[in-house]
Design an enzyme around this catalytic site. Structure first.
Site, short mmCIF file in Angstrom:
data_model
loop_
_atom_site.label_atom_id
_atom_site.label_comp_id
_atom_site.label_asym_id
_atom_site.label_seq_id
_atom_site.Cartn_x
_atom_site.Cartn_y
_atom_site.Cartn_z
N ARG A 237 7.57 -6.05 7.24
CA ARG A 237 7.30 -7.35 6.77
C ARG A 237 6.12 -8.01 6.85
O ARG A 237 5.16 -7.52 7.63
CB ARG A 237 8.29 -8.34 7.68
N GLU A 266 6.09 -13.89 -0.06
CA GLU A 266 6.51 -12.87 -1.47
C GLU A 266 7.00 -13.78 -2.51
O GLU A 266 7.95 -14.43 -2.28
CB GLU A 266 7.19 -11.86 -0.58
N HIS A 285 7.41 -5.12 -2.67
CA HIS A 285 8.50 -4.85 -1.94
C HIS A 285 9.38 -3.91 -2.36
O HIS A 285 10.71 -4.27 -2.61
CB HIS A 285 9.14 -6.38 -1.32
#
Length: 326
Positions: A237, A266, A285
């Site tokens: 993360r 993000e 991601h």
């Protein structure tokens, strides 16, 4: 029959699996996640929801959804939901463990190799016309074979990364809340305190969940201890790294490179300083983004939903309501 809300179009057969049981499936039509008001409204009219890591489910949303029985997160992590608040309302929260470890480890390894050998940087320069001739000093990287790999977080994904390191004859060290003596014996691992790992590792790969304890796990003090010339890889993360401290470590040259599949926030704004470093790789991601793995994750989320709607315990719960809604 129940009404099920999907916050995104799902890969594979998950939606048809839900519909085959007679349930009504509503899918958010946009490429971007549903905005908070739309998400809250959809949850309020649903019996179940399949969500992703970017869908922020607040306790207020859950409290305003009287018929909601389960939030099935299509991910291993569930930091986008408060499981305790959900349990207090009788709502199950589930995740999809045991599916994406190998795929995510592949991605971590791809990032490690790409950063070590400057793959993205040299490709970008080649496309811009920078390749003039073969050079004995051009785009020199560092060897992976025989180097020291430091793994922070030795869960399923960290273990899968450690197994891959054996093929490169790496010395592998790890930091984890709990010792893993069986894996130490099998894979030749050594467990170290965090600061010792940072001082010794040529490559540092992050595989911790986001918790209050791991938020900004790597800050200024930790970057000051990192071995000069090390490469940092993050597929966990973005919030486990203090990005200001990361930028400072790159500017000072203490870090040779960073390869990030996750950022904070993000997506990362294009004006962020990290985009200004040619030795930084940023991917959107995608660590679990293989066709087979994402389809299996979606199906696992659907099976959790079907179990709860049939008044059964879901296969992979992350909370346990004392009085589940029925």
């Amino acid at each position: 029959m129940a009404r099920i809300f999907l916050t995104r179009t799902l890969p594979g057969k998950a939606a048809s699996l839900l519909e085959s049981e007679g349930h009504t499936v509503e899918t958010w039509p946009g490429e971007l996640p549903p905005p908070a008001p739309d998400l809250a409204a959809a949850l309020a009219r649903s019996d179940a929801a399949i969500t992703t890591v970017v869908d922020r489910i607040t306790p207020d949303m859950l409290a305003a959804a009287p018929g909601l029985r389960i939030v099935a997160n299509m991910a291993v992590g569930y930091d986008n939901i408060d499981p305790a608040a959900a349990a207090g309302l009788g709502i199950w929260v589930t995740n999809t463990p045991g599916i994406l470890a190998e795929t995510t480890a592949d991605m971590a390894w791809a990032l490690l190799m790409a950063a070590a050998r400057r793959v993205v940087e040299s490709d970008r320069d080649t496309r811009a016309g920078g390749w003039k001739t073969w050079s004995p000093t051009g785009y020199l990287g560092i060897d992976v074979y025989g180097a020291t790999l430091g793994i922070i977080g030795l869960g399923e994904i960290g273990e899968a990364v450690a197994r891959r390191a054996r093929g490169f004859s790496m010395r592998t060290i790890y930091h984890s809340r709990t010792p893993k003596p069986a894996l130490e014996a099998e894979l030749g691992l050594a467990r170290l305190p965090l600061h010792d790992l940072l001082e010794q590792a040529d490559f540092i790969s992050l595989h911790v969940p986001l918790t209050p304890e791991t938020r900004r796990l790597l800050g200024p003090a930790e970057f000051a201890r990192i071995k000069p010339g090390a490469i940092l890889i993050n597929t966990s993360r973005g919030q486990v790294i203090d990005q200001d401290a990361l930028v400072a470590a790159l500017r000072s040259g203490r870090l040779r490179a960073a390869a990030l599949d996750v950022t904070d926030p993000e997506p990362l704004p294009l004006e962020h300083p990290l985009f200004g470093f040619p030795n930084v790789i940023i991917t959107p991601h995608i660590a679990s983004a293989s066709e087979a793995t994402r389809a299996r994750m979606a199906e696992a989320a659907a099976l959790n939903v079907l179990a709860v709607l049939a008044d059964r315990e879901p296969p992979t719960p992350v909370n346990r309501p004392a009085k589940p809604r029925s």
